[in-house]
Design an enzyme around this catalytic site. Structure first.
Site, PDB file in Angstrom:
ATOM      1  N   ARG A  96      -9.605   4.526  -7.153  1.00  0.00           N
ATOM      2  CA  ARG A  96      -8.834   4.179  -5.966  1.00  0.00           C
ATOM      3  C   ARG A  96      -9.803   4.062  -4.801  1.00  0.00           C
ATOM      4  O   ARG A  96     -10.725   4.849  -4.670  1.00  0.00           O
ATOM      5  CB  ARG A  96      -7.778   5.249  -5.659  1.00  0.00           C
ATOM      6  CG  ARG A  96      -6.850   5.607  -6.800  1.00  0.00           C
ATOM      7  CD  ARG A  96      -6.031   4.464  -7.325  1.00  0.00           C
ATOM      8  NE  ARG A  96      -5.241   3.825  -6.275  1.00  0.00           N
ATOM      9  CZ  ARG A  96      -4.623   2.672  -6.430  1.00  0.00           C
ATOM     10  NH1 ARG A  96      -4.711   2.007  -7.545  1.00  0.00           N
ATOM     11  NH2 ARG A  96      -3.918   2.163  -5.441  1.00  0.00           N
ATOM     12  N   GLU A 140       0.830  -1.212   0.000  1.00  0.00           N
ATOM     13  CA  GLU A 140       0.000   0.000   0.000  1.00  0.00           C
ATOM     14  C   GLU A 140       0.862   1.259   0.000  1.00  0.00           C
ATOM     15  O   GLU A 140       0.595   2.209  -0.726  1.00  0.00           O
ATOM     16  CB  GLU A 140      -0.944   0.006   1.208  1.00  0.00           C
ATOM     17  CG  GLU A 140      -2.027  -1.042   1.167  1.00  0.00           C
ATOM     18  CD  GLU A 140      -3.073  -0.813   0.089  1.00  0.00           C
ATOM     19  OE1 GLU A 140      -3.238   0.336  -0.374  1.00  0.00           O
ATOM     20  OE2 GLU A 140      -3.725  -1.784  -0.308  1.00  0.00           O
ATOM     21  N   ASN A 186       1.147   3.940  -3.031  1.00  0.00           N
ATOM     22  CA  ASN A 186       0.875   5.372  -2.819  1.00  0.00           C
ATOM     23  C   ASN A 186       1.996   6.230  -3.388  1.00  0.00           C
ATOM     24  O   ASN A 186       1.745   7.256  -4.022  1.00  0.00           O
ATOM     25  CB  ASN A 186       0.703   5.679  -1.332  1.00  0.00           C
ATOM     26  CG  ASN A 186      -0.678   5.365  -0.815  1.00  0.00           C
ATOM     27  OD1 ASN A 186      -1.565   4.980  -1.557  1.00  0.00           O
ATOM     28  ND2 ASN A 186      -0.854   5.523   0.484  1.00  0.00           N
TER      29      ASN A 186
END
Length: 144
Positions: free
Chosen positions: A105, A47, A51
């Site tokens: 997203r 994650e 990002n």
């Protein structure tokens, strides 16, 4: 316990996310975690790296630096970019918030990281980049 550490520098290509996840997972494996802890760590790293790729460098490719270390009773991972930075960290941490709705997203990246790690620290400066620090207490691993 003696400190051990590693560092990985990769370009912000989406294909490198799984590589970063695997490298940090392999380093974490020396602590002999159970499969659940290993998968949680790898998901949190995934994650954070995603990002950096999507939000840190939206208009091009930059470097992502990943540092992991084991010290005292802590496993710590830093995911660092020199990208655009986060304007409002508190807003970015809110579940379902996304600055990229057009990319579908989910806005759950920080929530996932916080759910799987003992600590998540975000330091960011607009125009200078972001550092996400993920920490997992090792004694929590041994106690399970």
């Amino acid at each position: 316990m003696m400190e051990n550490y590693m560092e990985l520098i990769i370009p912000s290509y989406s294909k490198n996310e799984s590589f970063a996840r695997a490298v940090v997972g392999a380093f974490f494996s020396q602590l002999d975690p159970d499969l659940n802890d290993l998968n949680e760590l790898k998901t949190a790293v995934s994650e954070a790296v995603t990002n950096a790729i999507i939000h840190g460098y939206p208009d091009g490719v930059g470097e992502i630096r990943i540092k992991a270390k084991i010290y005292d009773d802590v496993f710590e991972v830093n995911i660092i970019d020199q990208g655009v930075g986060i304007e409002n960290i508190e807003q970015a941490r809110e579940p379902l918030y996304t600055s990229k709705p057009e990319m579908e997203r989910s806005g759950l990246g920080f929530s996932v990281m916080e759910g799987f790690m003992d600590e998540v620290e975000i330091i960011s400066k607009v125009g200078a980049g972001t550092q996400i620090t993920l920490r997992k207490k090792i004694n929590n691993l041994k106690a399970q």
